[in-house]
Structures are given as structure tokens and as C-alpha cells.
Motif scaffolding. Structure first.
Motif, PDB file in Angstrom:
ATOM      1  N   PRO A   3       3.182  13.327 -11.701  1.00 16.28           N
ATOM      2  CA  PRO A   3       4.098  12.310 -12.224  1.00 16.28           C
ATOM      3  C   PRO A   3       3.379  10.987 -12.465  1.00 16.28           C
ATOM      4  N   ALA A   4       3.776  10.308 -13.557  1.00 13.66           N
ATOM      5  CA  ALA A   4       3.089   9.073 -13.957  1.00 13.66           C
ATOM      6  C   ALA A   4       3.120   8.025 -12.864  1.00 13.66           C
ATOM      7  N   LYS A   5       4.268   7.857 -12.199  1.00 12.27           N
ATOM      8  CA  LYS A   5       4.358   6.811 -11.182  1.00 12.27           C
ATOM      9  C   LYS A   5       3.436   7.097 -10.006  1.00 12.27           C
ATOM     10  N   ARG A   6       3.245   8.380  -9.703  1.00 13.51           N
ATOM     11  CA  ARG A   6       2.347   8.721  -8.599  1.00 13.51           C
ATOM     12  C   ARG A   6       0.908   8.350  -8.958  1.00 13.51           C
ATOM     13  N   VAL A   7       0.550   8.593 -10.224  1.00 14.67           N
ATOM     14  CA  VAL A   7      -0.790   8.230 -10.679  1.00 14.67           C
ATOM     15  C   VAL A   7      -0.962   6.719 -10.635  1.00 14.67           C
ATOM     16  N   ILE A   8       0.038   5.997 -11.158  1.00 12.84           N
ATOM     17  CA  ILE A   8      -0.022   4.530 -11.153  1.00 12.84           C
ATOM     18  C   ILE A   8      -0.172   4.009  -9.724  1.00 12.84           C
ATOM     19  N   THR A   9       0.611   4.575  -8.812  1.00  9.00           N
ATOM     20  CA  THR A   9       0.567   4.124  -7.424  1.00  9.00           C
ATOM     21  C   THR A   9      -0.799   4.377  -6.806  1.00  9.00           C
ATOM     22  N   ALA A  10      -1.376   5.541  -7.068  1.00  5.42           N
ATOM     23  CA  ALA A  10      -2.692   5.856  -6.511  1.00  5.42           C
ATOM     24  C   ALA A  10      -3.760   4.933  -7.065  1.00  5.42           C
ATOM     25  N   GLN A  11      -3.758   4.714  -8.377  1.00  6.55           N
ATOM     26  CA  GLN A  11      -4.743   3.837  -8.995  1.00  6.55           C
ATOM     27  C   GLN A  11      -4.580   2.408  -8.496  1.00  6.55           C
ATOM     28  N   ALA A  12      -3.327   1.947  -8.403  1.00  2.00           N
ATOM     29  CA  ALA A  12      -3.077   0.591  -7.924  1.00  2.00           C
ATOM     30  C   ALA A  12      -3.545   0.436  -6.483  1.00  2.00           C
ATOM     31  N   GLY A  13      -3.285   1.460  -5.665  1.00  2.74           N
ATOM     32  CA  GLY A  13      -3.729   1.396  -4.278  1.00  2.74           C
ATOM     33  C   GLY A  13      -5.233   1.242  -4.158  1.00  2.74           C
ATOM     34  N   GLU A  14      -5.972   1.981  -4.975  1.00  2.00           N
ATOM     35  CA  GLU A  14      -7.433   1.878  -4.942  1.00  2.00           C
ATOM     36  C   GLU A  14      -7.890   0.488  -5.372  1.00  2.00           C
ATOM     37  N   THR A  15      -7.273  -0.048  -6.425  1.00  2.00           N
ATOM     38  CA  THR A  15      -7.648  -1.388  -6.891  1.00  2.00           C
ATOM     39  C   THR A  15      -7.336  -2.436  -5.838  1.00  2.00           C
ATOM     40  N   ILE A  16      -6.188  -2.325  -5.216  1.00  2.00           N
ATOM     41  CA  ILE A  16      -5.808  -3.302  -4.191  1.00  2.00           C
ATOM     42  C   ILE A  16      -6.764  -3.241  -3.006  1.00  2.00           C
ATOM     43  N   ARG A  17      -7.137  -2.044  -2.587  1.00  2.00           N
ATOM     44  CA  ARG A  17      -8.089  -1.926  -1.485  1.00  2.00           C
ATOM     45  C   ARG A  17      -9.429  -2.582  -1.851  1.00  2.00           C
ATOM     46  N   THR A  18      -9.863  -2.370  -3.097  1.00  2.00           N
ATOM     47  CA  THR A  18     -11.124  -2.977  -3.539  1.00  2.00           C
ATOM     48  C   THR A  18     -11.014  -4.493  -3.570  1.00  2.00           C
ATOM     49  N   TRP A  19      -9.926  -4.998  -4.137  1.00  2.00           N
ATOM     50  CA  TRP A  19      -9.745  -6.448  -4.228  1.00  2.00           C
ATOM     51  C   TRP A  19      -9.617  -7.087  -2.850  1.00  2.00           C
ATOM     52  N   LEU A  20      -9.009  -6.359  -1.915  1.00  2.00           N
ATOM     53  CA  LEU A  20      -8.920  -6.875  -0.545  1.00  2.00           C
ATOM     54  C   LEU A  20     -10.309  -6.992   0.082  1.00  2.00           C
ATOM     55  N   LYS A  21     -11.141  -5.994  -0.133  1.00  3.80           N
ATOM     56  CA  LYS A  21     -12.494  -6.048   0.419  1.00  3.80           C
ATOM     57  C   LYS A  21     -13.280  -7.234  -0.141  1.00  3.80           C
ATOM     58  N   GLU A  22     -13.010  -7.588  -1.380  1.00  3.08           N
ATOM     59  CA  GLU A  22     -13.731  -8.667  -2.031  1.00  3.08           C
ATOM     60  C   GLU A  22     -13.118 -10.037  -1.778  1.00  3.08           C
ATOM     61  N   ALA A  23     -11.956 -10.083  -1.136  1.00  2.00           N
ATOM     62  CA  ALA A  23     -11.250 -11.347  -0.917  1.00  2.00           C
ATOM     63  C   ALA A  23     -11.671 -12.014   0.389  1.00  2.00           C
ATOM     64  N   ASP A  24     -11.751 -13.333   0.357  1.00  2.00           N
ATOM     65  CA  ASP A  24     -11.966 -14.112   1.577  1.00  2.00           C
ATOM     66  C   ASP A  24     -10.639 -14.502   2.223  1.00  2.00           C
ATOM     67  N   ARG A  25      -9.632 -14.693   1.366  1.00  2.00           N
ATOM     68  CA  ARG A  25      -8.325 -15.137   1.845  1.00  2.00           C
ATOM     69  C   ARG A  25      -7.237 -14.369   1.104  1.00  2.00           C
ATOM     70  N   VAL A  26      -6.064 -14.255   1.745  1.00  2.00           N
ATOM     71  CA  VAL A  26      -4.936 -13.546   1.142  1.00  2.00           C
ATOM     72  C   VAL A  26      -3.692 -14.413   1.263  1.00  2.00           C
ATOM     73  N   LEU A  27      -2.991 -14.561   0.145  1.00  2.00           N
ATOM     74  CA  LEU A  27      -1.690 -15.223   0.133  1.00  2.00           C
ATOM     75  C   LEU A  27      -0.642 -14.166  -0.196  1.00  2.00           C
ATOM     76  N   VAL A  28       0.217 -13.858   0.767  1.00  2.00           N
ATOM     77  CA  VAL A  28       1.306 -12.911   0.558  1.00  2.00           C
ATOM     78  C   VAL A  28       2.516 -13.709   0.072  1.00  2.00           C
ATOM     79  N   ALA A  29       3.078 -13.290  -1.054  1.00  2.44           N
ATOM     80  CA  ALA A  29       4.241 -13.962  -1.627  1.00  2.44           C
ATOM     81  C   ALA A  29       5.331 -12.927  -1.834  1.00  2.44           C
TER      82      ALA A  29
END
Length: 286
Positions: A3-29
Motif C-alpha cells: 500500500p502507498a501509505k505504508r511505503v510513504i511511512t517507511a520512507q519518511a521514517g528513514e528520512t526522519i531517522r537520518t535527519w535526527l542523527k544529523e541534528a544538534d537540536r530538535v524543536l517539537v511543534a
């Protein structure tokens, strides 16, 4: 076929994990969509019927419809039941707990339009949570006669004790709350008009502004925005876009099943995730 949403969710999860590793600070909104995903959906008609059956019999179907005029005893019965449900439920919330685990040891802040204190109740440091719309945990004079606010639970517990579930009314008029200073009516300390007293929340907002302004110029900031739509876009959604625009090494992740679009001018520094926070955080946790 996956299903498309499952693919989107998996890809987004990988990107978020990568961006978190590269981040010094996080602002949750966060907006109302995050608490809805966590089980506190003000549009939930079944939960409304379960909690407030007398109002349901009158034809009301959700908490979003409570602009309807009600007698004072019924209105305070509603407020007491509603606030007790969303603000004083004991223990942390599992979805918010997963979000806290995701943020991990990053230097972080929270800004939310939600007034249910679920961040502070689920492992986020209370002194790093800015709630510009107020907090159901406090109450204020409607005049207001002063800038004082008071804990709401001592006002609400007697109301709950006198609340008749079958009629939706508070049976003892003596427990209907009044301002302890001037005797005027009181209201939850949340932003509904110009009478809102925001003194209790301004210091956190000032500390958040300093945290953003004092960061080194090469610091990488990740803004995780969850469930912020267009009910009050000037509180969370638009300010987060502006934070990313004026911060050279900032990125925005917008998690929203209905309104995931990100501004074109942010280019590859913004990620639109068109699913609910619960689906995404569950995927990342797995």
C-alpha cells in the motif's frame, strides 16, 4: 503490491531517522492532531456519548460543538468532565512517550497549541514546553480583575462530586466556581478571547526564543511538526515555517494526514508526511 501509505511511512521514517542523527537540536511543534492521534479526539462522537450522555440526548455530538449556549450548571458539568478526561487522566500517554523516545538525548524544546499537558505528563521536561494557548490545569477570572490564575483541580473536583450524569447538571449551586478575588465568573485559562491571561506561559516563550536565537550559526535544527493544521495556523504551522526559513541549517518535518503540504521555498529542507502521528511513530518504533 505494498500500500502507498505504508511505503510513504517507511520512507519518511528513514528520512526522519537520518535527519535526527544529523541534528544538534530538535524543536517539537504540535497541534490538536497529535492529541487526537493519542486518543483525545474532540470530534470523537462515541467518546462524547460515553462521557456526556445528557448533552448527547440534547443533540450535541462532539466537544467541537460546545459553542452552544447552555445553563451555567450544565456548562460547568461539561467543563469538569471534559477537563478531567483530557487533562487529569493519570500516567503518561503511550504515543507521546514514543515521541519522547524518538527525540532521545537531543537538546530540545516543545511548542504546542494543545492545553492538555500531555507533553509534561509523558516525559518531556515541563520547563521546556511552551503552551501559548494556555493550560486546562489553570483557571482565571473572566473580567479579568487581575493577572492571577489558579490551579483548576480544586475548582473542578467539587463540581464532579455534584455532577448528575443523567441530567448533565451540577446539583449543588454552591460549587459553581467564582473568582476568589472579585466574585465574577471564571473560565479555564485557555485562549478564547482578549481576556485570556497569558502571564503564566510567557516566561517559557521567552526562554524558547532565547534558545533559538543563541544557537551557534552552524547548529543544525530539526523541527518536528505533528498534527498542526489550519484551525489556528498562526500559532504553530506558520511560525514553524518561519523558524526554518530564517535558520540556515534547519529542516522541517510536517506530519499531518490532511494538510501535509510544505512551502515550496523550503525545497529539500522540508518533508511532507501525509499520515497520522500514530502511524508514523509506530513505524519508527518498529
Amino acid at each position: 503490491m505494498v500500500p502507498a501509505k505504508r511505503v510513504i511511512t517507511a520512507q519518511a521514517g528513514e528520512t526522519i531517522r537520518t535527519w535526527l542523527k544529523e541534528a544538534d537540536r530538535v524543536l517539537v511543534a504540535a497541534g490538536a492532531g497529535l492529541s487526537a492521534a493519542a486518543g483525545y479526539d474532540y470530534g470523537d462522537t462515541e467518546r462524547f456519548r460515553e462521557l456526556l450522555r445528557a448533552l448527547h440526548r440534547l443533540g450535541l455530538r462532539s466537544r467541537y460543538l460546545l459553542g452552544a449556549p447552555l445553563p451555567e450548571d450544565m456548562m460547568w458539568g461539561y467543563w469538569a468532565v471534559h477537563i478531567d478526561d483530557v487533562r487529569f487522566t493519570p500516567g503518561p500517554n503511550p504515543l507521546y512517550g514514543r515521541l519522547r523516545d524518538l527525540v532521545g538525548q537531543h537538546d530540545h524544546w516543545v511548542m504546542t497549541s494543545n492545553v492538555d499537558a500531555l507533553f509534561a505528563r509523558s516525559g518531556f521536561a515541563p520547563d521546556r514546553v511552551f503552551t501559548p494557548q494556555g493550560d486546562y490545569g489553570r483557571i482565571q477570572c473572566t473580567v479579568p480583575c487581575s493577572h492571577d490564575t489558579w490551579p483548576s483541580k480544586p475548582f473542578l473536583d467539587p463540581i464532579l462530586g455534584a455532577y448528575d450524569r443523567d441530567t448533565g447538571r451540577v446539583t449543588d449551586p454552591q460549587v459553581l466556581p467564582r473568582c476568589p478575588d472579585c466574585g465574577a465568573e471564571v473560565f479555564p485559562n485557555v485562549r478564547v478571547g482578549p481576556e485570556f491571561v497569558d502571564d503564566a506561559y510567557l516566561p517559557a516563550g521567552q526562554r524558547l526564543a532565547r534558545w533559538l536565537a543563541d544557537a551557534p550559526t552552524d547548529s543544525a535544527l530539526l523541527v518536528l511538526e505533528l498534527g498542526a493544521g489550519f484551525n489556528t495556523p498562526g500559532v504553530i504551522r506558520l511560525p514553524m515555517e518561519n523558524v526554518v526559513r530564517r535558520t540556515p541549517r534547519a529542516r522541517l518535518v510536517r506530519i499531518n494526514p490532511d494538510h501535509p503540504d510544505v512551502p515550496a521555498d523550503l525545497g529539500k529542507r522540508a518533508l511532507a508526511v501525509p499520515v497520522g502521528a500514530d502511524r508514523l511513530l509506530d513505524r519508527i518504533a518498529r
